[in-house]
Design an enzyme around this catalytic site. Structure first.
Site, PDB file in Angstrom:
ATOM      1  N   SER A   1     -61.110  61.289  35.383  1.00 47.37           N
ATOM      2  CA  SER A   1     -59.657  61.845  35.123  1.00 47.37           C
ATOM      3  C   SER A   1     -58.935  61.258  34.026  1.00 47.37           C
ATOM      4  O   SER A   1     -58.857  59.886  33.881  1.00 47.37           O
ATOM      5  CB  SER A   1     -59.019  61.708  36.707  1.00 47.37           C
ATOM      6  OG  SER A   1     -59.609  62.356  37.568  1.00 47.37           O
ATOM      7  N   ASP A   2     -57.971  61.948  33.486  1.00 48.34           N
ATOM      8  CA  ASP A   2     -57.224  61.518  32.517  1.00 48.34           C
ATOM      9  C   ASP A   2     -55.836  61.331  33.706  1.00 48.34           C
ATOM     10  O   ASP A   2     -55.798  61.444  34.852  1.00 48.34           O
ATOM     11  CB  ASP A   2     -56.565  62.561  31.430  1.00 48.34           C
ATOM     12  CG  ASP A   2     -57.547  62.911  30.595  1.00 48.34           C
ATOM     13  OD1 ASP A   2     -58.645  62.352  30.495  1.00 48.34           O
ATOM     14  OD2 ASP A   2     -57.363  64.033  29.647  1.00 48.34           O
TER      15      ASP A   2
ATOM     16  N   ASP B   1     -52.476  62.181  33.775  1.00 43.91           N
ATOM     17  CA  ASP B   1     -51.619  63.409  33.208  1.00 43.91           C
ATOM     18  C   ASP B   1     -50.276  63.154  33.571  1.00 43.91           C
ATOM     19  O   ASP B   1     -49.731  63.077  34.741  1.00 43.91           O
ATOM     20  CB  ASP B   1     -52.172  64.545  33.950  1.00 43.91           C
ATOM     21  CG  ASP B   1     -53.678  64.822  33.770  1.00 43.91           C
ATOM     22  OD1 ASP B   1     -53.746  64.963  32.451  1.00 43.91           O
ATOM     23  OD2 ASP B   1     -54.210  65.273  34.691  1.00 43.91           O
TER      24      ASP B   1
ATOM     25  N   GLU C   1     -52.984  62.172  29.058  1.00 43.61           N
ATOM     26  CA  GLU C   1     -52.310  63.279  28.439  1.00 43.61           C
ATOM     27  C   GLU C   1     -50.787  63.387  28.706  1.00 43.61           C
ATOM     28  O   GLU C   1     -50.553  63.449  30.064  1.00 43.61           O
ATOM     29  CB  GLU C   1     -53.218  64.530  29.216  1.00 43.61           C
ATOM     30  CG  GLU C   1     -52.537  65.746  28.715  1.00 43.61           C
ATOM     31  CD  GLU C   1     -53.512  67.207  29.251  1.00 43.61           C
ATOM     32  OE1 GLU C   1     -52.496  68.145  29.459  1.00 43.61           O
ATOM     33  OE2 GLU C   1     -54.440  67.230  29.610  1.00 43.61           O
TER      34      GLU C   1
ATOM     35  N   TYR D   1     -68.303  64.780  37.221  1.00 46.03           N
ATOM     36  CA  TYR D   1     -66.688  64.547  37.478  1.00 46.03           C
ATOM     37  C   TYR D   1     -66.346  63.351  38.619  1.00 46.03           C
ATOM     38  O   TYR D   1     -65.415  62.553  38.485  1.00 46.03           O
ATOM     39  CB  TYR D   1     -65.918  65.687  37.790  1.00 46.03           C
ATOM     40  CG  TYR D   1     -64.506  65.735  38.134  1.00 46.03           C
ATOM     41  CD1 TYR D   1     -63.816  65.633  36.900  1.00 46.03           C
ATOM     42  CD2 TYR D   1     -63.904  65.837  39.246  1.00 46.03           C
ATOM     43  CE1 TYR D   1     -62.224  65.629  37.082  1.00 46.03           C
ATOM     44  CE2 TYR D   1     -62.702  65.809  39.360  1.00 46.03           C
ATOM     45  CZ  TYR D   1     -61.649  65.687  38.528  1.00 46.03           C
ATOM     46  OH  TYR D   1     -60.371  65.710  38.600  1.00 46.03           O
TER      47      TYR D   1
END
Length: 256
Positions: A40-41, A43, A77, A219
Site C-alpha cells: 500500500s501507498d 494516500d 501519493e 497485494y
C-alpha cells in the site's frame, strides 16, 4: 491519533503550503479503510484555502522525492485540492497538485505538476469522507461536500481505458483497480482492493480466478509477484478483458 507512517507529511505540508493556508490533511485508501497492506501507498489529501504557486509545487516535488519510497519508507501519493474547487461540488473537480511514485522518473527530470481537471478526485474524496481519518484539521465532512452518486459512477469508469493501456507495466494494480470499479458500480460501496477482489472472485469464471487471486495474494503479501509464470502470463489479458466487459455491463455509457 496520527498514523505513524504519515505523521511526517503534516509538517512537510505546513512548511511548504503554509499552516494558515492548510484547512485539513486526511488519509484515504487502505490506511483509512482497512489498514496498510504490504504494497500500500500512504494516500494523503491536503485541502488548502488558496491556489499553490509553481514554487510551492516544485518544493513539494523535491521534498516528496526524498521521503517517498526507498528501502525503509512507504511510497506516498499526495494530492492537494483548493477547497473552493470542490466545495460547492462540481464535475469534473480540479486537482491542484498530484505526487505519485509512478511519476518519479518525470519528477526527477524536472516535471512540476500543474492544476488540472481530475475525475479521479470523485472516488478519492468519497474515500476521504468515508475513512474519516484526519491527520490535521477538522473532520473531512466539515471541509468537503459529498460526491453525488452519478458523478462517482461516471468518474470511476473514466479511467478504464488508461488502466487497460497500463496492464503490462502495472499488472497487479490494474487488475485490482478494475475489480474495485466493478464492485463499486455493482454494490455502491468503495471497498479495499483485497475486499473488492474477494467479491469479484466469487463471480469470475474458473479460468480467470487464478489471475485475480494472484494479484490479491501479492497485494496482501502472501505471494511474490510472478506474472511471467506459464499459467498466468497468457491469462492476464483475458481476465482484464472480462473485468472490462463486466464494468461495461454495469455502466453501458462508459464505452470503455
Amino acid at each position: 491519533m496520527p498514523d505513524p507512517h504519515a505523521s511526517h507529511l503534516v509538517p512537510l505540508a505546513h512548511r511548504i503550503l503554509g499552516a494558515d493556508n492548510t484547512l485539513g490533511i486526511y488519509l484515504h485508501g487502505s490506511a483509512a479503510l482497512t489498514g496498510l497492506r504490504p504494497h500500500s501507498d500512504i494516500d494523503v489529501l491536503v485541502v488548502v484555502r488558496e491556489p499553490t504557486t509553481h514554487a510551492q509545487r516544485r518544493a513539494l516535488v523535491d521534498e516528496l522525492l526524498k521521503v517517498s519510497g526507498g528501502p525503509k519508507a512507504r511510497p506516498v501519493e499526495l494530492i492537494v485540492v483548493v477547497q473552493s474547487e470542490v466545495r460547492p461540488w462540481r464535475y469534473p473537480p480540479n486537482c491542484e497538485f498530484l505526487y505519485g511514485e509512478w511519476l518519479r522518473d518525470d519528477f526527477e527530470r524536472g516535471l512540476v505538476p500543474a492544476p488540472e481537471p481530475s475525475p479521479d478526485l470523485a472516488p478519492l474524496l468519497t474515500m476521504v469522507l468515508e475513512g474519516d481519518a484526519p491527520l490535521y484539521g477538522p473532520l473531512p465532512a466539515d471541509v468537503l461536500d459529498p460526491v453525488p452518486h452519478d458523478d462517482l459512477r461516471r468518474a470511476i469508469v473514466a479511467g478504464v481505458p488508461e488502466l487497460m493501456d497500463e496492464l503490462h507495466s502495472d499488472t497487479r494494480n490494474v487488475l485490482l483497480t478494475l475489480a474495485r470499479i466493478w464492485t463499486t458500480l455493482a454494490t455502491d460501496t468503495i471497498r479495499s482492493k483485497d475486499a473488492a477482489a474477494d467479491w469479484v472472485l466469487e463471480r469470475l469464471p474458473d479460468e480467470h480466478r487464478p489471475v485475480l487471486a494472484h494479484a490479491r495474494a501479492v497485494y496482501l503479501g502472501d505471494e511474490r509477484e510472478h506474472w511471467d509464470r506459464d499459467d498466468l502470463r497468457p491469462a492476464v489479458r483475458p481476465c482484464a478483458d472480462f473485468l472490462r466487459r463486466a464494468i461495461e455491463d454495469q455502466y453501458p455509457r462508459a464505452a470503455v
